[in-house]
Design an enzyme around this catalytic site. Structure first.
Site, mmCIF file in Angstrom:
data_model
loop_
_atom_site.group_PDB
_atom_site.id
_atom_site.type_symbol
_atom_site.label_atom_id
_atom_site.label_comp_id
_atom_site.label_asym_id
_atom_site.label_seq_id
_atom_site.Cartn_x
_atom_site.Cartn_y
_atom_site.Cartn_z
ATOM 1 N N ASP B 173 63.693 72.541 83.255
ATOM 2 C CA ASP B 173 62.917 73.328 82.289
ATOM 3 C C ASP B 173 63.312 72.975 80.846
ATOM 4 O OD1 ASP B 173 61.605 75.369 80.910
ATOM 5 O OD2 ASP B 173 62.720 77.020 81.858
ATOM 6 N N HIS B 346 63.657 81.717 79.281
ATOM 7 C CA HIS B 346 63.973 80.292 79.437
ATOM 8 C C HIS B 346 65.310 79.942 78.788
ATOM 9 C CE1 HIS B 346 59.955 79.217 80.929
ATOM 10 N NE2 HIS B 346 59.514 80.150 80.111
#
Lengths: 531, 531
Positions: B173, B346
């Protein structure tokens, strides 16, 4: 734009243009509504400008076409206004007065003092507007820079003196009231440029707001230190550099700037390009570089690109897209996430507190900000001890009455934004905008039929745009034709002959058919023609 | 969506949908291109899902309509998938396998381990994908939360063990690689809620992403402590709360939640509303409140509104507009500028470094990010000692070959975004989008003429939409009619009879006339009909 009125004399402060908002389809720019001023043209004595940004000067040509009012501004601001008036071929008729910061002009019963402030453009001023009835202090756009590039700190001393003599009303910039602390000095950015240039072997391309002459000056200074030639690129950058150096606001060493065609004579490490496009505009110079269609500049791994700006709200995605494309081309891109390469031109909370404390007005009206900012600014004033009843948040168009004793709303005038599209000023209204919105979402579907004695003799012919790809939609188009024929038949059977009813029957039947088949709602336009 | 292939067996990871970008006029959503999978349908053995956000599950119904592939996911993720499949009436045919984090499934030659990670939705997992040829570690979307609301920290221990055994390729990610430091714990936000609820006498309205069950749990916990009843409002919030509490992911005290109709029985200080619209969507619940058209909730000075979210890039202006309207209605609005009321799901840079260091892969391919982020993530990996030649930034559609020894591109497949508009999937291409763009900017201008034996016998009739307001443009319309008549006359004089030439002559003459008069470029559609 704000208008101040005393004893049948009107002085206007600023005359800006806005960029279109989302939903203003196809609109080029947005102007203030001049109708009150036009109706009272004989009273209008002056247009006073605080600084040369588009949202403060952009609408001047449009106003001058309506009222030939004398303009008062500082030298650099007037330079930019002149350039604009030349473009609009209004320069010969315009009456212009250059006023240096620190001076006061008398216009009828108004005395207006220009006070030097710091901002992201040179030669910005606040205004102290005095009439026999009351005194207003209008900050314009400002920040407090204790180490400005031109050495000229905001005139806090004078602001304190005016506050001490008594200011009835403060109008104060609210743009950065959501930000804690101080905006920081423009000269800090110069230090970052030195860091980024030092030891860099690549070509350096810097983009910033063309009007930020002090930023451009710092790039030029750094380029000179590191023996790089400078290329000025992009229409607004070329204009701004030319106006600013003519007027002495930019100091460019001799032989430093070269023509873009001379670039090939130099290695990447010997070049700096100062260019436009810091807001991600696809047609500006940097946008053309990113899209690979700039005539003279191809981007590759030998480029360092410095985006010396923050995205204006709403431009975030456009700027991100340009950065992505430049990275894809192999360039190193320096943007505001990782380096101190931009500082705001607007005062943050601590700076606002200084101004409130120095001006200590009786009344306060926060300006230059969206609703949430005005409210925060009102709260900030209250936190400094101001009485809530002396703080007024007003709407565009509100007419306020001010004296030493009171500040209250007495009337409203029309102040709806006026939309400009091409040559049309104010001719685009909600009907046209709604049609554009609808066309943009599902396109259009035209049915043309020739009629004779109330009967279809030719057609239906079908044309669609922005709805489906017609070559691949034969079945749908045939279904639509069948639907129209059925609707026509029904009308015939019911002996309906007036075209209005026939059209609306066709429209209704087609709407249902197309929605069932596609779940889309194109604009349907039936056209009946006499054979 | 990523597809992994070994010995004629394909395992798909995730199947998400995107929201339309700027310029995708009228498009509802954007899907991955399934064509490679459809062509190789017999090889496709499984669809494995990392978590239940729309950009990871949104396209599943569209894929299942093409290939009936078994789905593997954790319990909460599967709950959300089930809800989606029910809406699309696909639930009865879908084969679904619920796998708890910590377990491994064997699918042909694939062994796929589900590893618990933290994210802004419950029950998210990373995947370790093992085949006889190589091992891939795919983080999915993740963050490292050492104090998560459900007490379940990302399984760093297991990630370290997998890294120790040898990971050939890391897919990681990249969403927050532009952000320094750590994302921070979700539970910090709970503390802010306590601060904002304590002593507050107003009704409190909290909006957040419906899928952030842990955030919703913290609002519920705070409401319970301060004796406030909870109203759940907005379609996606109602769905999510129902799925999450059915599956045990939300713990709601008995009698705490009341129906929206019961609100009147309580004072503002006894109420909390949890609602949708944190992204400024005008049709979501908060948007309707801001616009004054929510059926049950009117906003006034007795409301504190907490926007517990950050605007997704591109939504900044919409969110700002909603806040402005709520402030105008008198509400106190708490948003991310001034309070710690949102944390990202995130990993930021320091968290990414931890994962790279634990996984220590041979090869690295940054994923889940825009071009500039992928590049930054590649640089980050290099800064941790990885060899640049083992790091690959790839484009959608690239086919890569992986073994212990190499990771290289061997082919490309089609991976253009597939646009959905109404019922149409993939039928809208550039021609239709360009027409919508053009129509949105300057509208359209239709000229209809009836012809007989090559001569105009009726018309020109003119219809315009989105161009000018016709009722006020009589002169322009008459000028246009004259222009068309002149063009027709010219054709007649030149003995031109084919309609294609007549149409293009009309178009050209009108384009020039309209541009001269208005500087606008509407789409011009001449329609000739046989009498």
């Amino acid at each position: 734009m704000t208008a101040f009125e005393y004893d049948n004399q009107i002085v206007i402060v600023d005359c800006g243009m806005m960029f279109p908002e989302d939903g203003m389809y196809g609109i080029d720019s947005v102007l203030p509504d001049f109708s009150y001023l036009v109706q009272n043209a004989s009273k209008v004595k002056a247009l006073v400008i605080t600084h040369g940004h588009e949202d403060h000067i952009g609408a001047i040509p449009y106003l001058l076409k309506e009222i030939n009012v004398p303009i008062y501004a500082t030298k650099f601001t007037m330079g930019l206004i002149d350039h604009k008036l030349e473009e609009h071929r209004l320069i010969s008729q315009a009456k212009r007065h250059v006023i240096a910061a620190g001076n006061e002009v008398t216009i009828g019963d108004f005395r207006i003092e220009f006070i030097h402030v710091n901002h992201s453009i040179a030669d910005a001023v606040a205004l102290c507007i005095k009439t026999p009835a009351a005194t207003v202090f209008h900050t314009g756009d400002f920040k407090i820079d204790f180490n400005p590039v031109d050495g000229d700190i905001i005139d806090l001393q004078r602001i304190a003196a005016l506050g001490n003599r008594g200011v009835d009303l403060l109008l104060c910039d609210s743009t950065n009231v959501e930000e804690n602390g101080y905006a920081g000095s423009e000269s800090e950015i110069g230090k970052t440029f030195y860091d980024l240039f030092r030891g860099n072997k690549k070509r350096i391309i810097v983009t910033t707001f063309a009007s930020n002459v002090h930023r451009v000056q710092q790039v030029i200074n750094t380029a000179a230190v590191y023996n790089r030639k400078v290329v000025i690129n992009g229409r607004s950058m070329e204009t701004m550099v030319s106006v600013a150096s003519d007027l002495g606001y930019l100091d460019i060493p001799k032989n430093l700037v070269i023509d873009i065609h001379e670039m090939k004579k130099y290695k990447p490490s010997q070049l700096v390009v100062i260019t436009t496009g810091s807001q991600g505009e696809p047609m500006a110079a940097l946008g053309r570089m990113a899209n690979g269609n700039h005539k003279y500049l191809q981007i590759d791994k030998d480029d360092t690109i410095i985006i010396s700006a923050s995205p204006v709200p709403g431009n975030e995605k456009m700027v991100a897209e340009i950065i992505n494309k430049l990275v894809d081309l192999g360039a190193e891109v320096i943007y505001n996430k990782f380096a101190n390469i931009h500082t705001s031109g607007h005062a943050k909370r601590e700076e606002l507190k200084i101004i409130h404390t120095l001006v200590k007005p009786t009344f306060f009206m926060p300006v230059h900000g969206e609703a949430r900012m005005l409210k925060l600014h009102a709260n900030l004033a209250q936190s400094l001890g101001m009485d809530a009843k002396n703080i007024r948040i007003q709407q565009n168009g509100d007419v306020m009455q001010l004296s030493h004793k009171e500040f209250k709303k007495i009337d409203e005038i029309s102040a709806e934004p006026v939309l400009v599209d091409g040559l049309g000023v104010g001719d685009i209204g909600n009907i046209v905008l709604n049609d554009r919105k609808r066309l943009s979402e599902d396109g259009l579907f035209i049915v043309a039929i020739t009629m004779k004695n109330g009967k279809a003799v030719s057609g239906p012919d079908i044309i669609s745009r922005g709805f489906v790809y017609m070559r691949e939609s034969e079945k749908l188009i045939n279904g639509a034709k069948g639907t129209v024929q059925k609707a026509l038949k029904n009308c015939e059977n019911k002996k309906v002959t007036d075209w209005k009813t026939i059209k609306s029957d066709i429209q209704e039947a087609l709407f249902k058919y197309l929605y069932k088949e596609t779940q889309r709602k194109p604009m349907i336009l039936p056209i009946l023609m006499e054979a």
